[in-house]
Design a protein around this motif. Structure first.
Motif, PDB file in Angstrom:
ATOM      1  N   VAL A  49      19.145 -34.846  -3.785  1.00 32.63           N
ATOM      2  CA  VAL A  49      20.030 -35.637  -4.632  1.00 32.63           C
ATOM      3  C   VAL A  49      21.468 -35.861  -3.693  1.00 32.63           C
ATOM      4  CG1 VAL A  49      20.859 -36.111  -6.748  1.00 32.63           C
ATOM      5  CG2 VAL A  49      18.724 -35.000  -6.604  1.00 32.63           C
ATOM      6  N   ASN A  50      21.768 -36.970  -3.322  1.00 31.17           N
ATOM      7  CA  ASN A  50      23.259 -37.156  -2.870  1.00 31.17           C
ATOM      8  C   ASN A  50      24.073 -37.043  -4.182  1.00 31.17           C
ATOM      9  OD1 ASN A  50      25.424 -37.863  -1.741  1.00 31.17           O
ATOM     10  ND2 ASN A  50      24.544 -39.302  -0.236  1.00 31.17           N
ATOM     11  N   ILE A  51      24.850 -36.251  -4.645  1.00 31.47           N
ATOM     12  CA  ILE A  51      25.752 -36.436  -5.371  1.00 31.47           C
ATOM     13  C   ILE A  51      27.039 -36.822  -5.075  1.00 31.47           C
ATOM     14  CG2 ILE A  51      24.698 -34.724  -6.815  1.00 31.47           C
ATOM     15  CD1 ILE A  51      26.678 -32.735  -6.179  1.00 31.47           C
ATOM     16  N   GLY A  52      27.417 -37.501  -3.911  1.00 28.44           N
ATOM     17  CA  GLY A  52      28.370 -38.073  -3.573  1.00 28.44           C
ATOM     18  C   GLY A  52      29.430 -37.282  -2.659  1.00 28.44           C
ATOM     19  N   THR A  53      28.949 -36.084  -2.510  1.00 26.73           N
ATOM     20  CA  THR A  53      29.864 -35.312  -1.637  1.00 26.73           C
ATOM     21  C   THR A  53      29.750 -35.520  -0.197  1.00 26.73           C
ATOM     22  OG1 THR A  53      28.260 -33.258  -1.619  1.00 26.73           O
ATOM     23  CG2 THR A  53      29.978 -33.319  -3.476  1.00 26.73           C
ATOM     24  N   PRO A  54      30.586 -35.309   0.526  1.00 25.06           N
ATOM     25  CA  PRO A  54      30.463 -35.618   2.010  1.00 25.06           C
ATOM     26  C   PRO A  54      29.446 -34.690   2.767  1.00 25.06           C
ATOM     27  CG  PRO A  54      32.454 -34.778   1.702  1.00 25.06           C
ATOM     28  CD  PRO A  54      32.001 -35.060   0.280  1.00 25.06           C
ATOM     29  N   PRO A  55      28.861 -34.659   3.535  1.00 27.41           N
ATOM     30  CA  PRO A  55      28.077 -33.675   4.286  1.00 27.41           C
ATOM     31  C   PRO A  55      28.853 -32.629   4.947  1.00 27.41           C
ATOM     32  CG  PRO A  55      27.771 -36.034   5.581  1.00 27.41           C
ATOM     33  CD  PRO A  55      28.923 -36.409   4.528  1.00 27.41           C
ATOM     34  N   VAL A  56      28.018 -31.406   4.884  1.00 27.91           N
ATOM     35  CA  VAL A  56      28.948 -30.274   5.095  1.00 27.91           C
ATOM     36  C   VAL A  56      29.176 -30.232   6.789  1.00 27.91           C
ATOM     37  CG1 VAL A  56      28.683 -27.735   5.101  1.00 27.91           C
ATOM     38  CG2 VAL A  56      27.772 -28.768   3.309  1.00 27.91           C
ATOM     39  N   PRO A  57      30.370 -30.193   6.993  1.00 27.09           N
ATOM     40  CA  PRO A  57      30.611 -30.497   8.625  1.00 27.09           C
ATOM     41  C   PRO A  57      30.087 -29.290   9.467  1.00 27.09           C
ATOM     42  CG  PRO A  57      32.677 -30.002   7.428  1.00 27.09           C
ATOM     43  CD  PRO A  57      31.628 -30.126   6.264  1.00 27.09           C
ATOM     44  N   ALA A  58      30.288 -28.222   9.091  1.00 29.07           N
ATOM     45  CA  ALA A  58      29.965 -27.008   9.738  1.00 29.07           C
ATOM     46  C   ALA A  58      28.473 -26.656   9.448  1.00 29.07           C
ATOM     47  CB  ALA A  58      30.853 -25.607   9.432  1.00 29.07           C
ATOM     48  N   VAL A  59      27.624 -26.592  10.644  1.00 31.92           N
ATOM     49  CA  VAL A  59      26.170 -26.247  10.597  1.00 31.92           C
ATOM     50  C   VAL A  59      26.044 -24.866  11.039  1.00 31.92           C
ATOM     51  CG1 VAL A  59      24.045 -26.752  11.731  1.00 31.92           C
ATOM     52  CG2 VAL A  59      25.567 -28.611  11.082  1.00 31.92           C
ATOM     53  N   ARG A  60      25.369 -23.990  10.328  1.00 41.20           N
ATOM     54  CA  ARG A  60      24.848 -22.674  10.504  1.00 41.20           C
ATOM     55  C   ARG A  60      23.736 -22.318  10.715  1.00 41.20           C
ATOM     56  NH1 ARG A  60      24.767 -17.527   8.012  1.00 41.20           N
ATOM     57  NH2 ARG A  60      25.418 -16.058   9.401  1.00 41.20           N
ATOM     58  N   ILE A  61      23.392 -21.857  11.872  1.00 43.69           N
ATOM     59  CA  ILE A  61      21.850 -21.630  12.213  1.00 43.69           C
ATOM     60  C   ILE A  61      21.800 -20.200  11.749  1.00 43.69           C
ATOM     61  CG2 ILE A  61      19.983 -21.509  13.540  1.00 43.69           C
ATOM     62  CD1 ILE A  61      21.146 -24.351  14.598  1.00 43.69           C
ATOM     63  N   LEU A  62      20.969 -19.415  10.896  1.00 41.56           N
ATOM     64  CA  LEU A  62      20.648 -18.077  10.773  1.00 41.56           C
ATOM     65  C   LEU A  62      20.082 -17.327  11.825  1.00 41.56           C
ATOM     66  CD1 LEU A  62      19.770 -17.956   7.002  1.00 41.56           C
ATOM     67  CD2 LEU A  62      21.835 -17.515   7.801  1.00 41.56           C
ATOM     68  N   ILE A 100      23.509 -26.271   1.630  1.00 41.50           N
ATOM     69  CA  ILE A 100      24.998 -25.795   1.755  1.00 41.50           C
ATOM     70  C   ILE A 100      25.257 -25.688   3.457  1.00 41.50           C
ATOM     71  CG2 ILE A 100      25.139 -24.715  -0.327  1.00 41.50           C
ATOM     72  CD1 ILE A 100      24.559 -21.773   1.259  1.00 41.50           C
ATOM     73  N   GLY A 101      24.240 -26.669   4.360  1.00 43.75           N
ATOM     74  CA  GLY A 101      24.724 -26.392   5.687  1.00 43.75           C
ATOM     75  C   GLY A 101      24.358 -25.180   6.482  1.00 43.75           C
ATOM     76  N   CYS A 114       7.115 -30.336  26.606  1.00 46.05           N
ATOM     77  CA  CYS A 114       8.483 -30.027  26.845  1.00 46.05           C
ATOM     78  C   CYS A 114       8.766 -29.132  25.597  1.00 46.05           C
ATOM     79  CB  CYS A 114       9.188 -31.485  26.723  1.00 46.05           C
ATOM     80  SG  CYS A 114      11.024 -31.085  26.818  1.00 46.05           S
ATOM     81  N   THR A 115       9.627 -28.247  25.957  1.00 45.75           N
ATOM     82  CA  THR A 115      10.072 -27.020  25.175  1.00 45.75           C
ATOM     83  C   THR A 115      11.313 -27.382  24.485  1.00 45.75           C
ATOM     84  OG1 THR A 115      11.118 -25.868  26.729  1.00 45.75           O
ATOM     85  CG2 THR A 115       8.948 -25.299  26.276  1.00 45.75           C
ATOM     86  N   ALA A 116      12.052 -28.593  24.462  1.00 46.73           N
ATOM     87  CA  ALA A 116      13.105 -28.988  24.043  1.00 46.73           C
ATOM     88  C   ALA A 116      12.999 -29.095  22.558  1.00 46.73           C
ATOM     89  CB  ALA A 116      13.604 -30.416  24.642  1.00 46.73           C
ATOM     90  N   LEU A 117      14.024 -28.538  21.774  1.00 43.41           N
ATOM     91  CA  LEU A 117      14.000 -28.421  20.231  1.00 43.41           C
ATOM     92  C   LEU A 117      15.465 -29.167  19.593  1.00 43.41           C
ATOM     93  CD1 LEU A 117      13.133 -24.780  19.707  1.00 43.41           C
ATOM     94  CD2 LEU A 117      11.594 -26.763  19.523  1.00 43.41           C
ATOM     95  N   TYR A 118      15.247 -29.739  18.540  1.00 41.77           N
ATOM     96  CA  TYR A 118      16.338 -30.367  17.795  1.00 41.77           C
ATOM     97  C   TYR A 118      16.265 -30.002  16.485  1.00 41.77           C
ATOM     98  CZ  TYR A 118      19.241 -34.166  16.065  1.00 41.77           C
ATOM     99  OH  TYR A 118      20.056 -34.846  15.395  1.00 41.77           O
ATOM    100  N   LEU A 119      17.142 -29.919  15.848  1.00 33.74           N
ATOM    101  CA  LEU A 119      17.371 -29.756  14.345  1.00 33.74           C
ATOM    102  C   LEU A 119      18.284 -30.840  13.769  1.00 33.74           C
ATOM    103  CD1 LEU A 119      16.769 -27.842  11.877  1.00 33.74           C
ATOM    104  CD2 LEU A 119      18.994 -26.745  12.462  1.00 33.74           C
ATOM    105  N   ASP A 157      19.935 -33.842  25.243  1.00 27.50           N
ATOM    106  CA  ASP A 157      20.173 -32.358  25.200  1.00 27.50           C
ATOM    107  C   ASP A 157      21.888 -32.047  24.588  1.00 27.50           C
ATOM    108  OD1 ASP A 157      17.938 -31.546  26.035  1.00 27.50           O
ATOM    109  OD2 ASP A 157      18.444 -31.638  28.069  1.00 27.50           O
ATOM    110  N   GLY A 158      22.537 -32.939  24.498  1.00 26.22           N
ATOM    111  CA  GLY A 158      24.115 -32.854  24.503  1.00 26.22           C
ATOM    112  C   GLY A 158      24.333 -32.750  22.842  1.00 26.22           C
ATOM    113  N   MET A 159      23.382 -33.282  22.056  1.00 30.47           N
ATOM    114  CA  MET A 159      23.613 -33.624  20.761  1.00 30.47           C
ATOM    115  C   MET A 159      23.793 -32.319  19.838  1.00 30.47           C
ATOM    116  SD  MET A 159      21.039 -36.860  20.054  1.00 30.47           S
ATOM    117  CE  MET A 159      21.383 -36.725  18.243  1.00 30.47           C
ATOM    118  N   PRO A 160      24.673 -32.467  18.712  1.00 28.50           N
ATOM    119  CA  PRO A 160      24.754 -31.051  18.002  1.00 28.50           C
ATOM    120  C   PRO A 160      23.174 -30.751  17.604  1.00 28.50           C
ATOM    121  CG  PRO A 160      26.318 -32.560  17.368  1.00 28.50           C
ATOM    122  CD  PRO A 160      25.481 -33.128  18.353  1.00 28.50           C
ATOM    123  N   GLY A 161      22.812 -29.795  17.498  1.00 29.77           N
ATOM    124  CA  GLY A 161      21.359 -29.168  17.050  1.00 29.77           C
ATOM    125  C   GLY A 161      20.412 -29.284  18.042  1.00 29.77           C
ATOM    126  N   ALA A 162      20.777 -29.706  19.301  1.00 28.51           N
ATOM    127  CA  ALA A 162      19.605 -29.616  20.122  1.00 28.51           C
ATOM    128  C   ALA A 162      19.566 -28.322  21.109  1.00 28.51           C
ATOM    129  CB  ALA A 162      20.142 -30.668  21.261  1.00 28.51           C
TER     130      ALA A 162
END
Length: 168
Positions: A49-62, A100-101, A114-119, A157-162
């Protein structure tokens, strides 16, 4: 009519540790007269549900250890309440963290393509079936260029999450 989970979203926005997240879920469950597992199940079934808040700018991968710790805490809490989430536990955990990003660690890629991954981490750009789900390029291993595709998502490859492909 579906339940409104705005209070949980607001509380999760301020959570900074796994203990904070657990306390938010526990408190939300108690206020609704549910077990934590039942509440998480209802939140997951309600869809994003999009409650009108902006996307969380910081992405953290555990890290894998952090993800395992979060999984064990969640399933332990559910078990103490007499519930077993089974395979759905991973979906519930991934959806809750993504709100929560925070995202699951990258899987081991299939070496036959190809072993390239993207989130995909932008919930406005990607639907709920792609958002927060690791994607692997389905082109031949060692293909030319840094553009990747798996039939649903295209990325470079240069995209965030790639994560670029490893050498074949």
């Amino acid at each position: 009519m579906s339940e409104n989970y705005t209070d949980l979203h607001d509380a999760l926005d301020t959570a900074t540790t796994l203990d904070d997240i657990g306390a938010v879920i526990q408190d939300g469950a108690v206020r609704r007269g549910l077990t934590p597992a039942q509440l998480l199940d209802q939140v997951a079934r309600s869809g994003r549900v999009n409650i009108g808040t902006p996307p969380v700018p910081a992405v953290r991968i555990l890290t894998k250890a952090e993800y395992q710790q979060a999984y064990e805490r969640m399933t332990g809490s559910a078990s103490r309440s007499g519930n077993r989430l089974g395979r759905a536990a991973y979906e519930v955990l991934d959806e809750t963290l993504a709100a929560i990003g925070v995202f699951a660690p990258a899987p081991h890629p299939n070496p036959d393509t190809c072993t390239a991954l993207y989130l995909p981490t932008d919930h406005e750009e990607f639907d709920r079936h792609v958002f927060a789900q690791w994607q692997q390029c389905t082109d031949e291993p060692g293909h030319d260029g840094d553009e990747h595709d798996n039939g649903e998502v295209n990325w470079a490859d240069g995209m965030p999450g790639a994560i670029p492909a490893t050498a074949p």
